[in-house]
Each structure stands twice: as structure tokens, then as C-alpha cells.
Design an enzyme around this catalytic site. Structure first.
Site, PDB file in Angstrom:
ATOM      1  N   HIS A  63     -15.011   0.760  -1.002  1.00 58.86           N
ATOM      2  CA  HIS A  63     -13.893  -0.139  -0.705  1.00 58.86           C
ATOM      3  C   HIS A  63     -12.775   0.540   0.081  1.00 58.86           C
ATOM      4  CE1 HIS A  63     -15.246  -2.895  -4.253  1.00 58.86           C
ATOM      5  NE2 HIS A  63     -15.895  -3.149  -3.139  1.00 58.86           N
ATOM      6  N   GLN A  78     -15.809   2.258  -6.426  1.00 61.18           N
ATOM      7  CA  GLN A  78     -15.089   1.072  -5.968  1.00 61.18           C
ATOM      8  C   GLN A  78     -13.605   1.393  -5.834  1.00 61.18           C
ATOM      9  OE1 GLN A  78     -16.893  -1.236  -9.427  1.00 61.18           O
ATOM     10  NE2 GLN A  78     -16.746  -2.851  -7.901  1.00 61.18           N
ATOM     11  N   TYR A  84       0.823  -1.218   0.000  1.00 62.50           N
ATOM     12  CA  TYR A  84       0.000   0.000   0.000  1.00 62.50           C
ATOM     13  C   TYR A  84       0.857   1.268   0.000  1.00 62.50           C
ATOM     14  CZ  TYR A  84      -4.116  -2.826   0.165  1.00 62.50           C
ATOM     15  OH  TYR A  84      -5.095  -3.731  -0.178  1.00 62.50           O
ATOM     16  N   GLY A 139     -16.886   2.186 -16.093  1.00 62.87           N
ATOM     17  CA  GLY A 139     -15.606   1.495 -15.964  1.00 62.87           C
ATOM     18  C   GLY A 139     -15.518   0.458 -14.869  1.00 62.87           C
TER      19      GLY A 139
END
Ligand SMILES: [Zn+2]
Length: 246
Positions: free
Chosen positions: A123, A105, A70, A191
Site C-alpha cells: 500500500h 499493508q 499525511y 494483525g
């Protein structure tokens, strides 16, 4: 009648006064800004499975690897800028106010950077962190942690973890999302491959009500194309700026 065609074959979408639009954006809109996913990540990550860096089990096994992943994503996302699709959605919010619900998302901050003020990150968010253990609120965190020793601890003793919804975890604010799905008149997906649930099921939920129109925007039809009224084919950055009557 179901239609799938290049986007320029369709007239722009119009909302009548008082009508509401639910917009779901997925990886495709971020990819056009150069945001990399696990699959595009450099060769270094090829020895890992996505579960190793994005699941509670992976975190329990090696929190240092998770944070390295991350941290690289934070660094990479910092190099990216919103594209014309993000900008167009921010302008749409300016015009529609609270008649638009933008659900993404994506964990990157490109919608906010383009000027969107109310974004529902189902998310989680790449640039926020929270305690792995207690209920202390998540917070803005742009730092990078490249080893286990570097991971800060909460006052409760728990380690800091990314504010990201991992595999096996519950998406954020599903109650808010369900409520918005129930009251929208127009549902637009931009998308999103239609392969990741629960988001891929949103369209069927709205289509269970009469009179709701569902439109897909992306370079190719999604896995759940048949659930939409229309698939408008094209890159988000080309389609979205002219998608709505202004
Ligand atoms: Zn804590």
C-alpha cells in the site's frame, strides 16, 4: 481441522529445509507501536471522510488537505518505534534469508527500523513521495507540507503526492505477491482484520494448493478466520517472538 485458541496452546512453527514462508502484516502490528490510523486521528479530522484524504478524488478536490493529513501522519510515525513483533520478523529474515517474503499493508517504516531488509509495502510508504503525473521514480521524503502553496512540483510541472495506494488505486507489485503466494509452504497473517481486499483474499489463494498451512496471529479472529488452519490469539508483540522454532 480449524483451531482458534490463545497462542500459548500452540507449538512453535517449524520450516523444513527449503520451505518458504509468506508473511502478511496489517494495522494490528503497527497499532501496538502506537501508529494511528485515520480512525484514531485527533478530533480535527472528524469532519472529514477517509476518502477526502485517501483517494484520487480527494486529491483532486483539495491536495492541501491530503498533504496536511499525511504530514501529520509522518510527524506521528516519527514518534513510534518498532515493537518485539517487528524485531522478531527481522531476526527471522536473518535466519531464513530469501525463504521469507514479508508483505505489509502498513505504510510506516517500522519493519525496516527493526532491521528487515526486504519488505514489500503493497500500500505504499509514508516516507516516500512521487509525481502525481509522470513516471519519475518515487523517492525518500520526510518533509511535511501543511498548505497547497508548500507542495513542491516535479520538473514536469506535476505536484508531489504521497507514495501511498489510495482507495480506488491498484496495490503495488501484485504480480510479485501472486508469485510468492504460489510458492510458499506456510502463510502467516499478523494483525490484519481480513476485511481489506485484495490482501484478505491471499489466504484463500494459498489454500487452493494442497499442503500449505495458513496461520493467523492477532488479539481476535479476523473476518476471514475460517480460511485459516489456526488462529493464534494474542498481541503480535507477545506472540511473534516465540512463533517460530529458532
Ligand atoms: Zn513529474
Amino acid at each position: 481441522m480449524f483451531q482458534i485458541a490463545p497462542y500459548d496452546r500452540f507449538p512453535p512453527l517449524a520450516l523444513a529445509p527449503g520451505q518458504r514462508v509468506f508473511i502478511l502484516t496489517g494495522a494490528g502490528i503497527s497499532a501496538e507501536s502506537g501508529i494511528r490510523t485515520f480512525r484514531d486521528a485527533s478530533g480535527l479530522w472528524q469532519q472529514y471522510r477517509v476518502e477526502d484524504v485517501a483517494s484520487p478524488e480527494g486529491w483532486a478536490q483539495d491536495a492541501g488537505v491530503v498533504w496536511r493529513f499525511y504530514s501529520e501522519r509522518r510527524a506521528q510515525a516519527s514518534q513510534c518505534a518498532p515493537n518485539p513483533a517487528h524485531v522478531a520478523l527481522a531476526k527471522l529474515e536473518e535466519a531464513l534469508g530469501d525463504r521469507i517474503f514479508l508483505c505489509t499493508q502498513n505504510v510506516d517504516p517500522l519493519h525496516e527500523q527493526a532491521g528487515s531488509r526486504r519488505v514489500h509495502h503493497m500500500h505504499g510508504e509514508l516516507f516516500r513521495s512521487r509525481c502525481e503525473r509522470c513516471d519519475a521514480a518515487d523517492f525518500v521524503d520526510e518533509a511535511t507540507y501543511f498548505s497547497i502553496a508548500a507542495i513542491p512540483r516535479c520538473a514536469c510541472g506535476g505536484r508531489l503526492r504521497p507514495h501511498i495506494v489510495w482507495f480506488g488505486e491498484m496495490p503495488l507489485g501484485l504480480d510479485v505477491i501472486a508469485n510468492e503466494l504460489d510458492r510458499c509452504d506456510l502463510f502467516v497473517t499478523i494483525g490484519s482484520s481480513g476485511a481489506v481486499y485484495p490482501a484478505a483474499g491471499f489466504v484463500r489463494q494459498v489454500r487452493s494448493r494442497k499442503g500449505v498451512r495458513a496461520v493467523y496471529v492477532g488479539p481476535e479472529g479476523p473476518d476471514n478466520a475460517g480460511s485459516f488452519d489456526e488462529c493464534r490469539l494474542g498481541k503480535a508483540g507477545e506472540v511473534v517472538p516465540g512463533l517460530f522454532v529458532t
